[in-house]
Design an enzyme around this catalytic site. Structure first.
Site, mmCIF file in Angstrom:
data_model
loop_
_atom_site.group_PDB
_atom_site.id
_atom_site.type_symbol
_atom_site.label_atom_id
_atom_site.label_comp_id
_atom_site.label_asym_id
_atom_site.label_seq_id
_atom_site.Cartn_x
_atom_site.Cartn_y
_atom_site.Cartn_z
ATOM 1 N N SER A 122 -31.967 -7.984 117.935
ATOM 2 C CA SER A 122 -30.541 -7.953 118.254
ATOM 3 C C SER A 122 -30.411 -8.023 119.767
ATOM 4 O O SER A 122 -30.930 -7.153 120.472
ATOM 5 C CB SER A 122 -29.912 -6.662 117.739
ATOM 6 N N CYS B 34 -25.577 -0.474 113.395
ATOM 7 C CA CYS B 34 -26.796 -1.261 113.651
ATOM 8 C C CYS B 34 -28.023 -0.369 113.623
ATOM 9 O O CYS B 34 -27.996 0.775 114.077
ATOM 10 C CB CYS B 34 -26.705 -1.962 115.006
ATOM 11 N N ASP C 178 -25.445 -4.720 111.241
ATOM 12 C CA ASP C 178 -26.580 -5.510 111.717
ATOM 13 C C ASP C 178 -27.781 -4.609 111.481
ATOM 14 O O ASP C 178 -28.163 -3.833 112.338
ATOM 15 C CB ASP C 178 -26.388 -5.809 113.211
ATOM 16 N N TRP D 154 -31.679 -3.661 109.605
ATOM 17 C CA TRP D 154 -32.951 -4.267 109.224
ATOM 18 C C TRP D 154 -33.953 -3.222 108.793
ATOM 19 O O TRP D 154 -33.694 -2.041 108.940
ATOM 20 C CB TRP D 154 -33.501 -5.068 110.413
#
Ligand SMILES: Cc1cc2nc3c(=O)[nH]c(=O)nc-3n(C[C@H](O)[C@H](O)[C@H](O)COP(=O)(O)OP(=O)(O)OC[C@H]3O[C@@H](n4cnc5c(N)ncnc54)[C@H](O)[C@@H]3O)c2cc1C
Ligand SMILES: NC(=O)c1ccc[n+]([C@@H]2O[C@H](COP(=O)([O-])OP(=O)(O)OC[C@H]3O[C@@H](n4cnc5c(N)ncnc54)[C@H](OP(=O)(O)O)[C@@H]3O)[C@@H](O)[C@H]2O)c1
Ligand SMILES: Cc1cc2nc3c(=O)[nH]c(=O)nc-3n(C[C@H](O)[C@H](O)[C@H](O)COP(=O)(O)O)c2cc1C
Ligand SMILES: *[C@@H]1O[C@H](CO)[C@@H](O)[C@H](O)[C@H]1NC(C)=O
Ligand SMILES: *[C@@H]1O[C@H](CO)[C@@H](O)[C@H](O)[C@H]1NC(C)=O
Ligand SMILES: *[C@@H]1O[C@H](CO)[C@@H](O)[C@H](O)[C@H]1NC(C)=O
Ligand SMILES: *[C@@H]1O[C@H](CO)[C@@H](O)[C@H](O)[C@H]1NC(C)=O
Ligand SMILES: *[C@@H]1O[C@H](CO)[C@@H](O)[C@H](O)[C@H]1NC(C)=O
Ligand SMILES: *[C@@H]1O[C@H](CO)[C@@H](O)[C@H](O)[C@H]1NC(C)=O
Length: 687
Positions: A444, A640, A685, A687
Site C-alpha cells: 500500500s 487497512c 485495503d 491483506w
C-alpha cells in the site's frame, strides 16, 4: 434518524460514488488489459477467438484460469498436466485474460471446460478476468446448452465474500444452461487448506470425467514436458540472465517520450526499474524490522494516485539459490532455450536463459511446499526413502506434521527427507513446470501523489521468523531484499542478516539500489470533497496508505492556504502498535498536526505497555458518540492492514457503535455497514 433513512442515504451515496468514480473505474479496467507479450508466444496470429485456437491446435480439453498472483494459474496448469499425463487428453490451458468468449456457445459438446478462478476485493474477479465477468453478465438462458464444465475456486474464508468470483461464475454458467460436472470446489487459504481442497475436488472431478469421456488411464505414465528443450553454448545479447522483461535485454531499445521519460505501460508484463533514493529502518525494536523505501519514478511515465498499490519484483537470496541448485545437482551455467510445442502454450519466462538465472529470478523456490508437488517427485525419490515419500504424499496429516509444521521449502524438505543427501535425476523441465513463478509483492503506497508526484513510498514489515529447533528461518523474499538494500545504503552490517542477495541484478541492471516496480491502481480513495470527514483505522503496517492520505490533505492546505483548512472535514486516524519502539512515523504525525491543527488527530492504542491489550477497536468504542456523529455527517471509514482478525473486529466495533447510538438492532447495524461498503463509504485495503 431510523435505519431506513440511514440505508436510503447510503444507497444514494452508492450511486454518487459510482458516478464519481466512473473514470477511475474505467481507468482501472483499461489498465488491466496489457497486451500479450509476443515474445512469450501466446498464439501465433494473435486471435482472441477461443474456439478457433482450440480447433487450429487440435485440442480436446480446455482449462481456463483467472488469477491475480499466480495460484489459480498454478492449479490450472497442474490440472491440465495431469489430464495429459494420465489420459493423453490434448489440453489447452489458457488465461481468461487472453481470450474473448463470444464463440463459447459454438464449442463442441465433447470438449469440456474446467474453470479455475480466484477471488479478490469484495468477492470480485481477478483484475485480468473482468472481460470474462462481463461476458457472464450478458449471458441469456440456454445460450450455453452445449457446455459441460467443472469449476474450482480459490479464496480465503477470512474475507467476507468467500470465493465470490467462482460462485458467481457457477451461477451464471448454470443459468445459461451449462452443465456442471461434479461440484464446485472451494479452496480456502484462510484455513490453509487450498492444497487439500484442490486434491479432494480434483479426485472427484477426474473420476466423473473418466466416465463422461470414457477415458482410460495410461499406467506407466512418464513426465513429458510441454516444451522443446535445447542447450546452447554461448550467452548472446538475447540470452536472459534474469531480466524482468524483454525490454531490458541488451539489444532491446527502451522507448522514451518527448520529455525523456521511459514509456510504459508498466505492469505485470514490463516493470520500471526504479532507483531507490531513500531507505530507512522505522522500528527501534531489536527483534523486528520495518523498512521505509522511496522509489524515484521521475524517469518514467508512471503516475499514481494516493491509495494505489506498488508492486515490487523480488529475486531469490543467494542462500536459497545455492541450496536449490545443490539439492537437484543443477549447473547454474547451463544455457538453454525452450520452445512451446504448440501455439497455445506460453513460455514460463524469457528465453533463452540460464539455469542460474531461472532459479534466482523466475521461480518461487522458498515458499511452503504442497503435497501434490511431493507426489510429482515420487518417481525420482532415492529408493531407500521412496516408500516414505509415497506415504507422505498420500497422508494429509502426516504431511502437515512432518513438512508443513517445520516450514520447509522444497529444498529443505527434500534434504531433510533424504538425510541431507541430494536428489539426482529430477528433470529440470519438471521443476520448471511444477514450481510457481516468482511474482511481485504488493504494498500500500504510503506517499501522496499530490505531495510527492515523483516518488513512491512503501512501508514494509520484514518477514523473518527463526526457529531454533529446526534451524529453519521462514524468510520473506521481498522484505528481506528491501532490508538488505537499506543496510547497504546506510553502510550497515550485513553479516548478521539471515539472507543475502545479488543486488547488482542481471548485467548490472539493479546496480546502486534499483528494483523493478509497477503500480496497480486501487479503489481506495479519499473523498474528492475534502469537507467530508474521514475515519482511518490502520494498526501496524496498516497505517501505510493513511500516511499517504494525511500527506495529501497536508499538501492541499499548504497549497490553498489556511482558509481552506476551515472547510476541511475532520481526519481521525486510529493507529495501533505494540509499544513505542514500533510506533510508525511517530515524529511525522506531530508535523502534520502543526499545519492541519485540530482537523487531524491520531489516536494511538499501544497493545503491550499494560497488562490488558488495548487495540484500535477499543479506542473506537471509547469514542462512540463522536464516531456516531461523524458518521451522521457522512464520514467515510477506511480500514487497512490485517484481514484475518483486525478488520473483522473493527467492522464489529463500528456496527456496535451504530447499534448503541442509533438504537438499531445488531443485525440492522451490520446491514448498514454492508450498505456503506457497497456505497464506497466503508473501504478496506486488507491483506
Ligand atoms: C493489497 C496488498 C497490500 C499490501 N500492503 C502491504 C504494506 O503496505 N506493507 C507490508 O509490509 N505488507 C503489505 N502487504 C503484504 C506484502 O504484499 C507481502 O505479502 C509481504 O511483504 C511478504 O512478502 P515477502 O516476499 O517478504 O514474503 P514471502 O516470501 O512472500 O513470504 C510470505 C510469508 O510466508 C512465510 N514463509 C516463507 N517461506 C515459508 C515456508 N517455506 N513455509 C511457511 N511459511 C513460509 C514468510 O515468512 C512470510 O511470512 C500487502 C499485501 C497486499 C495483497
Ligand atoms: N494473523 C494475525 O493475527 C495478524 C495480526 C496482525 C498482523 N498480521 C500480519 O502480520 C504482518 C505484520 O503485521 P504488522 O506489523 O502490521 O502488525 P503488528 O505490529 O503485529 O500489530 C500491530 C498492532 O495491532 C495489534 N493487533 C493484534 N491483533 C489485533 C486485532 N485483532 N485487532 C486490532 N489490533 C490488533 C497488535 O497487538 P498485539 O500484537 O500486541 O496483539 C499491535 O499492537 C502483516 O502481514 C499482517 O497481515 C497478522
Ligand atoms: C487483497 C486480497 C483480497 C482477497 N479477497 C478475497 C475475497 O474477497 N474472497 C475470497 O474468497 N478470497 C479473497 N482473497 C484470497 C485469494 O483469492 C486467495 O489467496 C487465492 O489463493 C489467490 O489466488 P491467485 O494467486 O490465483 O490470485 C484475497 C486475497 C488478497 C491478497
Ligand atoms: C490465423 O488467423 C486466420 C484468419 O483469422 C485463421 O483462419 C487461422 O486459422 C489462424 N491461425 C491460427 C494458428 O490461429
Ligand atoms: C542486436 O542488434 C543488432 C543490430 O540491430 C542485430 O544485428 C543483431 O542481430 C542483434 N543481436 C541479437 C542477439 O539480437
Ligand atoms: C539470438 O541471437 C543469436 C545470435 O545472435 C541468433 O542466432 C538467434 O537467432 C537469436 N535468437 C532469437 C530468439 O532472437
Ligand atoms: C549486443 O548489444 C550491444 C548493446 O546493444 C551492442 O553494442 C552489441 O553490438 C550487440 N552484440 C551483438 C553480437 O549483437
Ligand atoms: C519450530 O519448529 C517445530 C518443529 O517443526 C515446531 O513444532 C515449533 O512450533 C516451531 N517453533 C516456532 C517458534 O515456530
Ligand atoms: C488468508 O488471509 C489472511 C488475512 O489476510 C492472511 O493472514 C492469511 O495469510 C491468508 N492465507 C494465505 C495462505 O494467504
Amino acid at each position: 434518524m431510523n435505519s431506513t433513512d440511514l440505508i436510503a442515504i447510503v444507497v444514494l451515496g452508492a450511486l454518487f460514488w459510482i458516478y464519481r468514480n466512473l473514470d477511475s473505474i474505467k481507468e482501472f479496467i483499461n489498465d488491466q488489459f496489457y497486451d500479450n507479450d509476443p515474445a512469450l508466444g501466446v498464439n501465433s496470429n494473435g486471435t482472441r477467438d477461443l474456439v478457433e485456437v482450440l480447433r487450429d491446435n487440435d485440442k480436446n480439453y480446455l482449462v481456463l484460469y483467472g488469477s491475480q498472483t499466480g495460484t489459480a494459474e498454478d492449479y490450472a496448469k497442474k490440472f491440465g498436466k495431469e489430464l495429459t499425463a494420465r489420459f493423453q487428453l490434448r489440453v489447452m490451458v489458457a488465461d481468461l485474460e487472453h481470450y474473448d468468449f463470444d464463440t463459447l456457445n459454438e464449442l463442441p459438446d465433447n470438449i469440456p471446460v474446467t474453470f479455475v478462478i480466484s477471488t479478490y476485493g469484495e468477492g470480485d474477479f481477478p483484475d485480468g478476468s473482468v472481460n470474462f465477468e462481463q461476458y457472464l453478465n450478458e449471458l441469456d438462458a440456454e445460450m450455453l446448452d452445449n457446455l459441460r464444465f467443472s469449476i474450482f475456486g480459490l479464496g480465503n474464508t477470512t474475507y467476507e465474500f468467500f470465493n465470490g468470483a467462482a460462485r458467481k461464475a457457477l451461477d451464471k454458467l448454470q443459468n445459461a444452461g451449462a452443465r456442471l460436472i461434479g461440484a464446485l470446489g472451494e479452496g480456502d487459504d484462510g484455513a490453509g487448506t487450498t492444497d487439500e481442497d484442490y486434491l479432494t475436488w480434483k479426485e472427484e472431478t477426474i473420476e466423473l470425467l473418466q466416465t463422461e469421456l470414457d477415458l482410460s488411464e495410461d499406467e506407466d505414465k512418464q513426465f513429458e514436458s510441454s516444451f522443446g528443450y535445447t542447450e546452447l553454448t554461448t550467452i548472446e545479447n538475447n540470452t536472459s540472465l534474469g531480466e524482468p522483461s524483454k525490454q531490458y535485454l541488451p539489444n532491446a531499445t527502451l522507448q522514451y517520450n518527448s520529455e525523456g521519460e521511459q514509456r510504459g505501460p508498466f505492469d505485470l508484463a514490463q516493470p520500471y526499474i526504479a532507483p531507490i533514493i531513500k531507505t530507512k529502518e522505522l522500528f527501534q525494536s531489536k527483534d523486528r524490522n520495518c523498512i521505509h523505501t522511496e522509489f524515484d519514478i521521475s524517469g518514467s511515465e508512471i503516475t499514481y494516485q494516493t491509495g494505489d498499490h506498488l508492486a515490487i519484483w523480488p529475486s531469490n537470496p543467494d542462500e536459497a539459490v545455492s541450496q536449490f541448485l545443490r539439492v537437484f545437482e543443477l549447473n547454474p551455467e547451463t544455457i538453454f532455450d525452450l520452445k512451446a510445442k504448440d501455439s497455445t502454450m506460453k513460455l514460463p519466462f524469457l528465453c533463452p536463459t540460464t539455469v542460474g538465472a531461472v532459479v534466482r529470478h523466475y521461480l518461487e523456490i522458498t515458499g511452503p511446499i504442497s503435497r501434490q508437488t511431493l507426489g510429482l517427485l515420487v518417481s525420482y525419490a532415492p529408493e531407500s526413502i521412496k516408500d516414505h515419500i509415497i506415504t507422505l504424499s498420500k497422508d494429509k496429516s502426516l504431511f502437515a506434521s512432518e513438512i508443513l509444521a517445520s516450514k520447509f521449502n522444497l529444498a529443505d524438505a527434500l534434504l531433510s527427507l533424504n538425510n541431507g543427501q541430494t536428489w539426482s535425476g529430477v528433470p529440470w523441465l519438471l521443476l520448471i513446470e511444477m514450481l510457481p513463478k516468482l511474482s511481485p509483492r504488493y504494498y500500500s503506497i504510503s506517499s501522496s501523489s499530490l505531495s510527492e508526484p515523483n516518488t513512491i513510498h512503501a512501508t514494509s514489515i520484514v518477514e523473518n521468523t527463526p526457529n531454533d529447533t529446526t534451524g529453519i528461518n521462514t524468510i520473506g523474499v521481498t522484505t528481506n531484499l528491501l532490508r538488505n538494500i537499506q543496510l547497504v545504503k546506510t553502510q550497515g552490517d550485513l553479516t548478521s542478516l539471515p539472507v543475502h542477495y545479488d543486488l547488482e541484478g542481471p548485467r548490472g541492471l539493479f546496480a546502486n539500489g534499483q528494483l523493478p516496480i509497477h503500480v496497480r491502481h486501487s479503489t481506495f480513495r479519499l473523498p474528492k470533497d475534502n469537507s467530508i470527514p474521514v475515519i482511518m483505522i490502520g494498526p501496524g503496517t496498516g497505517v501505510a496508505p493513511f500516511r499517504g492520505f494525511v500527506r495529501e490533505r497536508f499538501a492541499e492546505i499548504k497549497r490553498d492556504g489556511s482558509d481552506s483548512l476551515e472547510k476541511m472535514g475532520k481526519m481521525v486516524l486510529f493507529y495501533g502498535s505494540r509499544d513505542n519502539d514500533d510506533y510508525l512515523y511517530r515524529d511525522e504525525w506531530v508535523e502534520y498536526s502543526k499545519t492541519l491543527e485540530d482537523k487531524f488527530e491520531i489516536d494511538v492504542a499501544l497493545s503491550r505497555v499494560q497488562e490488558q491489550k488495548i487495540y484500535v477497536q477499543h479506542r473506537l468504542a471509547e469514542r462512540k458518540e463522536e464516531i456516531s456523529q461523524l458518521l451522521q455527517k457522512g464520514a467515510y471509514v477506511y480500514v487497512c492492514g490485517d484481514a484475518k482478525r483486525m478488520a473483522k473486529d473493527v467492522q464489529h466495533a463500528i456496527a456496535n457503535i451504530l447499534s448503541e447510538t442509533k438504537g438499531l438492532t445488531e443485525s440492522e447495524a451490520q446491514e448498514v455497514v454492508k450498505a456503506m461498503k457497497v456505497a464506497g463509504k466503508y473501504q478496506e485495503d486488507i491483506w
